[in-house]
Design an enzyme around this catalytic site. Structure first.
Site, PDB file in Angstrom:
ATOM      1  N   HIS B 209     -35.811 117.726  -6.017  1.00 12.16           N
ATOM      2  CA  HIS B 209     -35.682 118.261  -4.842  1.00 12.16           C
ATOM      3  C   HIS B 209     -35.895 119.648  -4.816  1.00 12.16           C
ATOM      4  O   HIS B 209     -36.278 120.460  -3.658  1.00 12.16           O
ATOM      5  CB  HIS B 209     -34.576 117.932  -4.019  1.00 12.16           C
ATOM      6  CG  HIS B 209     -34.353 116.514  -3.401  1.00 12.16           C
ATOM      7  ND1 HIS B 209     -34.046 116.062  -2.014  1.00 12.16           N
ATOM      8  CD2 HIS B 209     -34.751 115.311  -4.053  1.00 12.16           C
ATOM      9  CE1 HIS B 209     -34.319 114.849  -2.020  1.00 12.16           C
ATOM     10  NE2 HIS B 209     -34.513 114.344  -3.121  1.00 12.16           N
ATOM     11  N   SER B 213     -41.574 116.369  -4.450  1.00  9.98           N
ATOM     12  CA  SER B 213     -42.445 115.465  -5.389  1.00  9.98           C
ATOM     13  C   SER B 213     -43.769 115.900  -5.807  1.00  9.98           C
ATOM     14  O   SER B 213     -44.454 116.547  -4.858  1.00  9.98           O
ATOM     15  CB  SER B 213     -42.549 113.819  -4.635  1.00  9.98           C
ATOM     16  OG  SER B 213     -41.505 113.456  -4.397  1.00  9.98           O
ATOM     17  N   LYS B 237     -41.512 103.144   3.799  1.00  7.23           N
ATOM     18  CA  LYS B 237     -42.482 102.663   2.678  1.00  7.23           C
ATOM     19  C   LYS B 237     -41.510 101.832   1.449  1.00  7.23           C
ATOM     20  O   LYS B 237     -42.116 101.232   0.918  1.00  7.23           O
ATOM     21  CB  LYS B 237     -43.131 103.894   2.432  1.00  7.23           C
ATOM     22  CG  LYS B 237     -44.336 103.234   1.361  1.00  7.23           C
ATOM     23  CD  LYS B 237     -45.294 104.603   1.311  1.00  7.23           C
ATOM     24  CE  LYS B 237     -46.614 104.124   0.422  1.00  7.23           C
ATOM     25  NZ  LYS B 237     -47.621 105.109   0.118  1.00  7.23           N
ATOM     26  N   ASP B 238     -40.531 102.627   1.223  1.00 10.52           N
ATOM     27  CA  ASP B 238     -39.645 102.388   0.197  1.00 10.52           C
ATOM     28  C   ASP B 238     -38.830 101.191   0.376  1.00 10.52           C
ATOM     29  O   ASP B 238     -38.816 100.090  -0.526  1.00 10.52           O
ATOM     30  CB  ASP B 238     -38.413 103.374  -0.241  1.00 10.52           C
ATOM     31  CG  ASP B 238     -38.994 104.644  -0.851  1.00 10.52           C
ATOM     32  OD1 ASP B 238     -40.192 104.475  -1.500  1.00 10.52           O
ATOM     33  OD2 ASP B 238     -38.299 105.392  -1.041  1.00 10.52           O
ATOM     34  N   GLU B 281     -35.194  92.585 -27.488  1.00  7.16           N
ATOM     35  CA  GLU B 281     -35.934  92.352 -26.048  1.00  7.16           C
ATOM     36  C   GLU B 281     -37.137  93.054 -26.114  1.00  7.16           C
ATOM     37  O   GLU B 281     -37.542  93.968 -26.533  1.00  7.16           O
ATOM     38  CB  GLU B 281     -34.756  93.023 -24.962  1.00  7.16           C
ATOM     39  CG  GLU B 281     -33.553  92.044 -24.915  1.00  7.16           C
ATOM     40  CD  GLU B 281     -33.802  90.886 -23.938  1.00  7.16           C
ATOM     41  OE1 GLU B 281     -34.151  89.901 -24.558  1.00  7.16           O
ATOM     42  OE2 GLU B 281     -33.221  90.952 -22.917  1.00  7.16           O
TER      43      GLU B 281
END
Lengths: 246, 403, 195
Positions: B209, B213, B237-238, B281
């Protein structure tokens, strides 16, 4: 291009694993499809095969007698079945033996791995509770193994006490062919052929390994449908909102 | 400002509402973020899912070699919805890594690690490292064959350290070999570390922040019209992304819950028998391949850890002033080669270390480091970037014209 | 009239109407989505909550067989059933009479003694005080029994008679009677009502 490579990656992966033993032929199982369920009649027959053939050496210790009610046995049948076994009180330090109860685990034929090996010329008959989850291509492998005994090829020298089975890792298995035609008599009159018994017991052991499967499939359908609707709604909101930005 | 008296009273004394308004509502965000920018919030939500399901599982799990496998099976069979919670947790680990890998590659493609976001990137790598430690220890808990032998092999890596190696391994394990003390401490740490991850994630957010972004153009927003408030645009959107993600997640959990897993781990740990194929894994496979490609114990271990730690240096290895690969004609193809190389490494990690695999593995390992230590610094000097638009608006115009 | 003309020709106004309409639609869609998402989130919480309920193996039939031989009249035995002590008391004829003739107004939770036993000679109650869960004293001959020949809770002084009924607070209800059955003259099964 990258997807193509991913495909190559998967294919190579399987081909190398196959060296461990012959690749089992995929079979049709009622429970393998996304909406699949178990066939209770098949499971009951499978339990009979387990009880009358496999149980001499192999345990299914994760299963409790009461759970057999879920595949169609009545409460009284389960009670009688449990009582026909002798179990040791788990919490009791005195290790007193008593007749089994529906809440008990199905007792294993041997009390420890050491005793099991002593009774089986050094080989260890594994517990079968999770066998279909604990082997690659679980049910297919198990079916292939049970039906896959072959005469030993000339270029292979069998060790003492071993049988030739190409599906088993290394090809030499300590378990002699367990199934013979008509070794048991099915309660429901089904013809007890080797493939029939192999199918039934494989289905039964798949249920023992994944008793939640039917529940899981049913819930999964509901959840996916819900998420589909939700995604549609969010898409609508998203489009309506972002129109303002564009 | 909110008109609610209670909210005002609290906010005057503890400005959490102001903070939330700034961080989640007003937070000005470039308007041209694509769906790759969903991975951050999705990873955050996955972390929450992991913590919640993890705490629930911990209520039923016993970290003792005698009981561990049994207690997991009890969760699968007897605990109400235990199978669901366990499968969510088990597959959640894989999905977490899928998201984080996409997140990392996105950062690499769009140059999100470059000034002034170096610390943001470094905090991200720290999170990645902590995730790896957490995932590794979590995988040990069910105490199956892969749990046991994975723990044994990975902890033995530390024995490669000269002189003090064995002492360190004994300290890690709490005994001469993997056993009850190991399992118990792995459980304690597996429970603890995720909260550490949450803390670092918070710092990651603070750092994010600070400058906002990055965006696909790599150009900083110059005009208010190039930014939109986070809420409702990016929250919606998220949420759309989350819904799609949960659909895929749920599909695996309900219809292929063991897709990412190894069958061998459904066999109880046996310290006398090593499984024929030990594989970690899938998310560790590229690093595992690097470990095995270097024909020296210490070298392999250093290579493996180096492969992660080199990420810390990335902001200084890539000196190009242009952020987005869109405007870097040489970097862009090389980025995809790097991605491909990572996938090859992953594939090699799942194969036996012999014959052709060993050769491919060595080549891919060499290229991995070649990319970071030679190609990136070199590109910074020799690459002629395409003309970079002055603003996001010009970038979008350019894109529209191209279409 | 003039107003009407202006309005018909005012395109911006029309557009504004459209905007209002689309805003209403958008708000409605958002409301529906929020509701559906909220219901989904609530449903997702249920498995987590339910997982903390007793598991199937905990709930499954759990019984304890008690051998009653060797318990003399006036004596008792305490056994563990589902993690709690169960008081078994072989009552003397005097005690039975006392319990049966207890005046109802002494009792805080009036209940007839006959309703609390299967055989008057044997009293079987869960030995957990209904106030806050302490184990009352009185099972051993040496322990204080309170004023009503039964049990006395050491934590907050509740007193129970020889039928396990509360005679003095703060306990609100009588000691609980577990399901039990006599398998034969000297074997008691606790945890089920059927043999």
């Amino acid at each position: 291009m990258y997807w193509w490579l991913a495909l190559v990656f998967i294919v190579l992966n399987f081909s190398v694993r196959a060296e461990d033993g012959r690749t089992p032929i995929p079979q049709h199982w009622s429970f393998k499809t996304p909406l699949g369920t178990f066939d209770k009649k098949e499971l009951q027959r499978g339990f009979q095969v387990y009880k009358e053939v496999c149980a001499a050496c192999h345990g299914i210790n994760q299963l409790r007698f009461r759970e057999l009610e879920k595949i169609g046995f009545t409460k009284d049948q389960v009670k009688a079945l449990a009582a026909s076994y002798t179990v040791k009180e788990e919490e009791d330090a005195d290790e007193e033996e008593r007749p089994g109860r529906p809440g008990d685990r199905v007792p294993s034929p041997f009390s420890s791995e050491k005793k099991a090996r002593e009774a089986n010329w050094g080989a260890y008959p594994v517990d079968l509770s999770l066998i279909t989850k604990g082997r690659g291509q679980g049910p297919d492998y198990l079916y292939a193994l049970l039906t896959g005994y072959e005469p030993c090829p000339k270029d292979v020298t069998l060790f003492e006490g071993r049988s030739y089975n190409p599906y088993f890792q290394g090809g030499q298995i300590s378990m002699p062919p367990p199934l013979i035609d008509n070794i048991i008599t099915y309660h429901d009159g089904t013809l007890a052929t080797i493939p029939q018994m192999a199918r039934d017991v494989t289905a039964f052991l798949s249920w023992v390994a994944e008793p939640e499967l039917e529940n899981r499939h049913e819930m999964g359908v509901k959840v996916l449908l819900f998420l589909l609707v939700l995604t549609g709604l969010f898409y609508g909101v998203y489009q309506a909102l972002w129109k303002l930005v564009r | 400002m909110n008109n609610n008296k209670v909210v005002q009273w609290i906010d005057t004394r503890l400005p959490i509402f102001t903070f939330m308004r700034h961080a989640l509502k007003e937070y000005p965000t470039p308007k041209n973020l694509n769906f790759l920018w969903n991975t951050g919030s999705l990873a955050g939500i996955t972390l929450l899912i992991m913590i919640i399901t993890g705490i629930t599982l911990a209520m039923h799990y016993c970290p003792d070699p005698e009981d561990a496998f049994q207690s997991v099976e009890r969760i699968m069979r007897d605990v109400n919805y235990g199978w669901l919670i366990r499968y969510i947790h088990m597959n959640g680990a894989s999905f977490f890594f899928v998201l984080v890998y996409i997140h990392i590659f996105r950062g690499m493609y769009y140059g999100s690690y470059k000034s002034p976001r170096e610390l943001l990137w470094i905090l991200g790598v720290v999170i990645f490292l902590m995730m790896m430690a957490t995932a590794f220890m979590g995988y040990v808990l069910p105490w199956g064959q892969m749990s046991f032998w994975g723990a044994k092999v990975i902890t033995n890596l530390f024995s490669a350290i000269p002189i003090v190696g064995d002492t360190i391994v004994h300290w890690l394990l709490g005994g001469p070999t993997v056993g009850a003390p190991t399992l118990n401490r792995f459980f304690a740490l597996h429970y603890l570390l995720p909260f550490g991850i949450v803390a670092i994630v918070c710092l990651h957010m603070v750092a994010l922040h600070q400058f906002g972004s990055n965006n696909p153009s790599g150009v900083d927003p110059k005009h208010p019209s190039e930014q939109i408030p986070f809420h409702p645009y990016y929250t919606v959107k998220d949420l759309l992304g989350l819904s799609i993600y949960l659909f895929v997640f749920a599909f695996v959990v309900f219809f292929a819950p063991n897709f990412f897993g190894e069958p061998e781990n459904y066999n109880p740990a046996n310290s006398m028998v090593t499984p024929v194929h030990i594989v970690p894994e899938w998310y560790f496979l590229p690093f595992y391949a690097i470990l095995r490609s270097i024909p020296s114990k210490l070298g392999g271990v250093m290579g493996m850890f180096g492969a992660v730690f080199v990420l810390f240096l990335l902001p200084w290895l890539d000196r190009s002033r242009v952020r987005s690969a869109t405007f870097r004609p040489l970097y862009r193809p090389l980025f995809w080669v790097f991605v491909l190389n990572s996938i090859v490494l992953g594939w090699i990690g799942s194969q036996p270390p012999e014959g052709i695999y060993l050769i491919i593995g060595r080549g891919a390992t060499a290229y991995y480091f070649f990319h970071f230590f030679v190609l990136l610094p070199l590109l910074s000097v020799i690459e002629k970037p395409l003309p970079v638009p002055d603003s996001i608006t010009l970038y979008l115009d350019q894109k529209k014209r191209a279409v | 009239m003039l107003y009407k003309i202006i309005r018909e020709h005012d395109m911006t106004k029309k557009q504004a109407d459209q905007n209002v309409q689309s805003k209403e639609r958008r708000d409605f869609l958002q409301l529906v989505t929020t509701a559906v998402g909220g219901v989904g989130a609530a449903c997702a919480l249920w498995p987590l909550i339910d997982s903390m309920n007793p598991a199937a193996d905990t709930l499954a039939e759990s019984t304890v067989d008690v051998d009653l031989r060797g318990i003399e009249p006036g004596q008792g035995k305490t056994v563990l059933w589902q993690g709690s002590p169960v008081f078994i008391r072989r009552r003397t004829p005097d005690e039975i009479t006392y319990a049966q003739n207890m005046p109802m107004d002494t009792l805080l939770d009036p209940e007839r003694d006959e309703a609390r036993v299967k055989k008057p000679e044997w009293l079987v109650v869960v030995g957990v005080c209904t106030h806050l869960g302490c184990v009352p004293t009185g099972q051993k001959p040496t322990e204080p029994k309170g004023e009503y020949k039964g049990w006395l809770c050491p934590c907050h002084g509740s007193q129970f008679d020889i039928s396990g009924r509360v005679c003095r607070g703060p306990a609100p209800t009588n000691l609980q009677v577990p399901p039990y059955v006599f398998l034969d003259d000297h074997t008691l099964k606790i945890g089920t009502n059927e043999a």
